[in-house]
Design a protein around this motif. Structure first.
Motif, PDB file in Angstrom:
ATOM      1  N   VAL A 184      31.391 -78.572   8.796  1.00  0.00           N
ATOM      2  CA  VAL A 184      30.857 -77.089   8.818  1.00  0.00           C
ATOM      3  C   VAL A 184      31.722 -76.476   9.729  1.00  0.00           C
ATOM      4  CG1 VAL A 184      28.439 -75.988   9.428  1.00  0.00           C
ATOM      5  CG2 VAL A 184      28.326 -78.199   8.255  1.00  0.00           C
ATOM      6  N   GLN A 185      31.961 -76.846  10.888  1.00  0.00           N
ATOM      7  CA  GLN A 185      32.549 -76.182  11.765  1.00  0.00           C
ATOM      8  C   GLN A 185      33.927 -75.705  11.225  1.00  0.00           C
ATOM      9  OE1 GLN A 185      31.439 -75.120  15.104  1.00  0.00           O
ATOM     10  NE2 GLN A 185      32.938 -73.876  14.710  1.00  0.00           N
ATOM     11  N   ALA A 186      34.731 -76.617  10.600  1.00  0.00           N
ATOM     12  CA  ALA A 186      36.161 -76.096   9.945  1.00  0.00           C
ATOM     13  C   ALA A 186      35.685 -74.859   9.078  1.00  0.00           C
ATOM     14  CB  ALA A 186      36.510 -77.150   9.125  1.00  0.00           C
ATOM     15  N   LEU A 187      34.733 -74.965   8.421  1.00  0.00           N
ATOM     16  CA  LEU A 187      34.333 -73.730   7.339  1.00  0.00           C
ATOM     17  C   LEU A 187      34.067 -72.416   8.350  1.00  0.00           C
ATOM     18  CD1 LEU A 187      33.435 -72.520   4.730  1.00  0.00           C
ATOM     19  CD2 LEU A 187      31.064 -73.683   5.370  1.00  0.00           C
ATOM     20  N   LEU A 188      33.276 -72.553   9.232  1.00  0.00           N
ATOM     21  CA  LEU A 188      33.024 -71.606  10.222  1.00  0.00           C
ATOM     22  C   LEU A 188      34.280 -71.011  10.843  1.00  0.00           C
ATOM     23  CD1 LEU A 188      29.559 -72.583  11.632  1.00  0.00           C
ATOM     24  CD2 LEU A 188      30.040 -70.778  10.048  1.00  0.00           C
ATOM     25  N   ASP A 189      35.288 -71.835  11.197  1.00  0.00           N
ATOM     26  CA  ASP A 189      36.324 -71.585  11.977  1.00  0.00           C
ATOM     27  C   ASP A 189      37.424 -70.467  10.990  1.00  0.00           C
ATOM     28  OD1 ASP A 189      35.785 -72.815  14.246  1.00  0.00           O
ATOM     29  OD2 ASP A 189      36.906 -74.462  13.683  1.00  0.00           O
ATOM     30  N   ASP A 190      36.953 -70.757   9.652  1.00  0.00           N
ATOM     31  CA  ASP A 190      37.933 -69.974   8.791  1.00  0.00           C
ATOM     32  C   ASP A 190      37.386 -68.382   8.768  1.00  0.00           C
ATOM     33  OD1 ASP A 190      40.164 -70.064   6.353  1.00  0.00           O
ATOM     34  OD2 ASP A 190      38.522 -68.922   5.815  1.00  0.00           O
ATOM     35  N   VAL A 191      36.177 -68.220   9.307  1.00  0.00           N
ATOM     36  CA  VAL A 191      35.675 -66.866   8.986  1.00  0.00           C
ATOM     37  C   VAL A 191      36.271 -66.016  10.197  1.00  0.00           C
ATOM     38  CG1 VAL A 191      33.458 -65.407   8.816  1.00  0.00           C
ATOM     39  CG2 VAL A 191      33.422 -67.605   7.951  1.00  0.00           C
ATOM     40  N   THR A 192      36.760 -64.901   9.951  1.00  0.00           N
ATOM     41  CA  THR A 192      37.419 -63.950  11.072  1.00  0.00           C
ATOM     42  C   THR A 192      36.171 -63.443  11.573  1.00  0.00           C
ATOM     43  OG1 THR A 192      37.837 -62.288   9.304  1.00  0.00           O
ATOM     44  CG2 THR A 192      39.448 -63.685   9.739  1.00  0.00           C
ATOM     45  N   ASP A 194      36.105 -60.455  12.749  1.00  0.00           N
ATOM     46  CA  ASP A 194      35.847 -59.025  12.275  1.00  0.00           C
ATOM     47  C   ASP A 194      35.066 -58.794  11.031  1.00  0.00           C
ATOM     48  OD1 ASP A 194      38.181 -59.762  11.157  1.00  0.00           O
ATOM     49  OD2 ASP A 194      39.168 -58.064  11.353  1.00  0.00           O
ATOM     50  N   ALA A 195      34.812 -60.279  10.152  1.00  0.00           N
ATOM     51  CA  ALA A 195      34.547 -60.006   9.084  1.00  0.00           C
ATOM     52  C   ALA A 195      32.968 -59.477   8.965  1.00  0.00           C
ATOM     53  CB  ALA A 195      34.407 -61.257   8.212  1.00  0.00           C
ATOM     54  N   ASN A 196      32.509 -58.324   8.605  1.00  0.00           N
ATOM     55  CA  ASN A 196      30.872 -57.926   8.789  1.00  0.00           C
ATOM     56  C   ASN A 196      30.243 -58.285   7.624  1.00  0.00           C
ATOM     57  OD1 ASN A 196      31.784 -56.374  11.179  1.00  0.00           O
ATOM     58  ND2 ASN A 196      32.545 -54.775   9.921  1.00  0.00           N
ATOM     59  N   HIS A 197      30.789 -58.672   6.261  1.00  0.00           N
ATOM     60  CA  HIS A 197      29.980 -58.818   5.339  1.00  0.00           C
ATOM     61  C   HIS A 197      30.469 -60.399   4.738  1.00  0.00           C
ATOM     62  CE1 HIS A 197      29.012 -54.623   5.604  1.00  0.00           C
ATOM     63  NE2 HIS A 197      27.844 -54.958   5.402  1.00  0.00           N
ATOM     64  N   GLN A 217      21.248 -74.595  13.267  1.00  0.00           N
ATOM     65  CA  GLN A 217      21.693 -74.042  14.297  1.00  0.00           C
ATOM     66  C   GLN A 217      23.141 -73.747  14.504  1.00  0.00           C
ATOM     67  OE1 GLN A 217      19.445 -73.897  17.232  1.00  0.00           O
ATOM     68  NE2 GLN A 217      21.144 -72.345  17.773  1.00  0.00           N
ATOM     69  N   MET A 218      24.115 -74.581  13.802  1.00  0.00           N
ATOM     70  CA  MET A 218      25.444 -74.190  13.792  1.00  0.00           C
ATOM     71  C   MET A 218      25.540 -72.622  13.298  1.00  0.00           C
ATOM     72  SD  MET A 218      27.295 -77.823  12.967  1.00  0.00           S
ATOM     73  CE  MET A 218      28.806 -77.367  13.201  1.00  0.00           C
ATOM     74  N   MET A 219      24.907 -72.469  12.045  1.00  0.00           N
ATOM     75  CA  MET A 219      25.021 -71.257  11.385  1.00  0.00           C
ATOM     76  C   MET A 219      24.597 -70.153  12.383  1.00  0.00           C
ATOM     77  SD  MET A 219      26.597 -72.592   8.876  1.00  0.00           S
ATOM     78  CE  MET A 219      26.740 -71.115   7.649  1.00  0.00           C
ATOM     79  N   ALA A 220      23.354 -70.226  12.753  1.00  0.00           N
ATOM     80  CA  ALA A 220      22.783 -69.270  13.701  1.00  0.00           C
ATOM     81  C   ALA A 220      23.790 -69.066  14.850  1.00  0.00           C
ATOM     82  CB  ALA A 220      21.430 -69.697  13.963  1.00  0.00           C
ATOM     83  N   ASP A 221      24.352 -69.960  15.585  1.00  0.00           N
ATOM     84  CA  ASP A 221      25.385 -69.873  16.518  1.00  0.00           C
ATOM     85  C   ASP A 221      26.530 -68.827  16.018  1.00  0.00           C
ATOM     86  OD1 ASP A 221      23.594 -71.243  18.321  1.00  0.00           O
ATOM     87  OD2 ASP A 221      25.005 -73.136  18.167  1.00  0.00           O
ATOM     88  N   ALA A 222      26.907 -69.002  14.812  1.00  0.00           N
ATOM     89  CA  ALA A 222      27.895 -68.123  14.327  1.00  0.00           C
ATOM     90  C   ALA A 222      27.568 -66.845  13.668  1.00  0.00           C
ATOM     91  CB  ALA A 222      28.663 -68.895  13.311  1.00  0.00           C
ATOM     92  N   ASP A 223      26.210 -66.541  13.768  1.00  0.00           N
ATOM     93  CA  ASP A 223      25.778 -65.068  13.496  1.00  0.00           C
ATOM     94  C   ASP A 223      25.611 -65.140  12.191  1.00  0.00           C
ATOM     95  OD1 ASP A 223      25.532 -64.086  16.186  1.00  0.00           O
ATOM     96  OD2 ASP A 223      27.685 -63.469  15.958  1.00  0.00           O
ATOM     97  N   PHE A 224      25.116 -66.065  11.428  1.00  0.00           N
ATOM     98  CA  PHE A 224      24.664 -66.317  10.185  1.00  0.00           C
ATOM     99  C   PHE A 224      23.225 -66.744   9.995  1.00  0.00           C
ATOM    100  CE2 PHE A 224      29.261 -67.168   9.477  1.00  0.00           C
ATOM    101  CZ  PHE A 224      29.394 -66.454   8.242  1.00  0.00           C
ATOM    102  N   VAL A 225      22.700 -65.873   8.874  1.00  0.00           N
ATOM    103  CA  VAL A 225      21.240 -65.752   8.706  1.00  0.00           C
ATOM    104  C   VAL A 225      21.005 -66.609   7.329  1.00  0.00           C
ATOM    105  CG1 VAL A 225      18.988 -64.545   7.987  1.00  0.00           C
ATOM    106  CG2 VAL A 225      20.988 -63.629   9.548  1.00  0.00           C
ATOM    107  N   TRP A 226      19.904 -67.400   7.524  1.00  0.00           N
ATOM    108  CA  TRP A 226      19.604 -68.269   6.194  1.00  0.00           C
ATOM    109  C   TRP A 226      19.041 -67.356   5.137  1.00  0.00           C
ATOM    110  CZ3 TRP A 226      15.704 -72.883   6.281  1.00  0.00           C
ATOM    111  CH2 TRP A 226      15.626 -73.552   5.307  1.00  0.00           C
ATOM    112  N   ILE A 247      22.256 -70.674   0.942  1.00  0.00           N
ATOM    113  CA  ILE A 247      23.125 -69.292   1.116  1.00  0.00           C
ATOM    114  C   ILE A 247      22.899 -68.744   2.282  1.00  0.00           C
ATOM    115  CG2 ILE A 247      23.449 -67.131   0.035  1.00  0.00           C
ATOM    116  CD1 ILE A 247      22.429 -68.292  -2.427  1.00  0.00           C
ATOM    117  N   PHE A 248      23.832 -68.632   3.120  1.00  0.00           N
ATOM    118  CA  PHE A 248      23.868 -68.069   4.464  1.00  0.00           C
ATOM    119  C   PHE A 248      24.696 -66.636   4.421  1.00  0.00           C
ATOM    120  CE2 PHE A 248      23.641 -72.488   5.510  1.00  0.00           C
ATOM    121  CZ  PHE A 248      22.464 -72.413   6.090  1.00  0.00           C
TER     122      PHE A 248
END
Length: 277
Positions: A184-192, A194-197, A217-226, A247-248
């Motif tokens: 999951v972290q490797a996926l989140l690390d790919d998100v730049t 400055d990506a707003n959408h 919790q991991m998704m919320a820490d990366a500012d993603f909403v469920w 879908i986040f």
């Protein structure tokens, strides 16, 4: 009872297969650039009200593609998809869905699955152009058969602002929890940053409430909403369901969400209307 059964079968499978790991293995596609498959079948811009309809579906081993196509053709929630995220796909099945629905697609296989001897990977489909696609190889191989897992990324050129979308399929509970978290972290690390959408969807294989809590919790820490929190179970057996598909999003909120009854897979299609914030 259903959760206990899943956990029991998981432990039983792990015990039976760990001894075979060294001598068995799935052929993995370790080249980050491919194999890559793509098609463009969209015949014009669909109606668009400013809120993309997003769907994710694990179509088990891409086996019942004809049934899956019928589900797409008869479900208003799926017909209206602006972004479709598929897991456990092969190129033939992905192309068949895209042709039938007149969508564009990009598909990358992760490996050849030993149960089917066919490619096994993730796809993104859309009636809108898809650009800047890529394969993200997730860390750690399956302790059962050595398979790797991947995510697929693309930019869906929806009106207004392009949306970065990911289709992902993490390993099953056979893998140690900390290694699944690494995926999951490797996926989140790919998100730049400055990506707003951004939209991330797929099968995260969460069996237990603890796994779900950690993922959220991991998704919320990366500012993603469920976005699909109110959709309900995506895998059902004997009247009992669990949530394995999500879908986040970053930069969107849910306007409506749900699942669609379908017999083409052991997972149900999951959809959400994502309204830009």
């Amino acid at each position: 009872m259903f959760l206990r059964r899943i956990l029991f079968l998981t432990l039983l499978a792990l015990t039976a297969t760990l001894s075979l790991t060294a001598c068995s293995g799935a052929p993995n596609y370790l080249n980050q650039d491919g194999p890559r498959y793509a098609g463009s079948y969209s015949i014009g811009a669909p109606d668009y009200a400013g809120s993309p309809q997003v769907v994710t579906w694990n179509i088990k081993y891409a086996k019942n593609i004809d049934d899956a196509i019928k589900t797409f053709q008869t479900s208003p929630e799926l017909q209206a998809a602006d972004v479709l995220l598929l897991q456990e796909m092969d190129a033939k099945g992905t192309d068949a869905i895209a042709r039938a629905m007149k969508w564009n697609y990009v598909y990358y296989p992760a490996s050849v699955h030993p149960k089917t001897n066919r490619d096994f990977g993730e796809a993104i489909l859309s009636p809108w152009p898809l650009t800047d696609d890529a394969k993200i190889i997730l860390p750690h191989a399956s302790p059962r058969n050595g398979q790797i897992r991947i995510a697929v990324r693309a930019s869906a050129q929806t009106p207004g602002a392009p949306t970065v979308v990911y289709s992902v399929h993490t390993e099953t509970a056979l893998m140690a929890p900390n290694q699944r978290q690494d995926q999951v972290q490797a996926l989140l690390d790919d998100v730049t940053p400055d990506a707003n959408h951004v939209i991330i969807g797929g099968d995260f294989n969460t069996v237990s409430p603890i796994e779900r809590k950690t993922l959220l919790q991991m998704m919320a820490d990366a500012d993603f909403v469920w976005l699909t929190e109110d959709a309900g179970a995506t895998v059902r057996e004997g009247g009992v369901g669990v949530i394995m598909d999500y879908i986040f999003a970053r930069g969107f909120e849910a306007q409506g969400t749900g699942v669609v009854d379908a017999d083409a897979s052991d997972h149900l299609p999951l959809w959400v209307k994502a309204t830009p914030e």
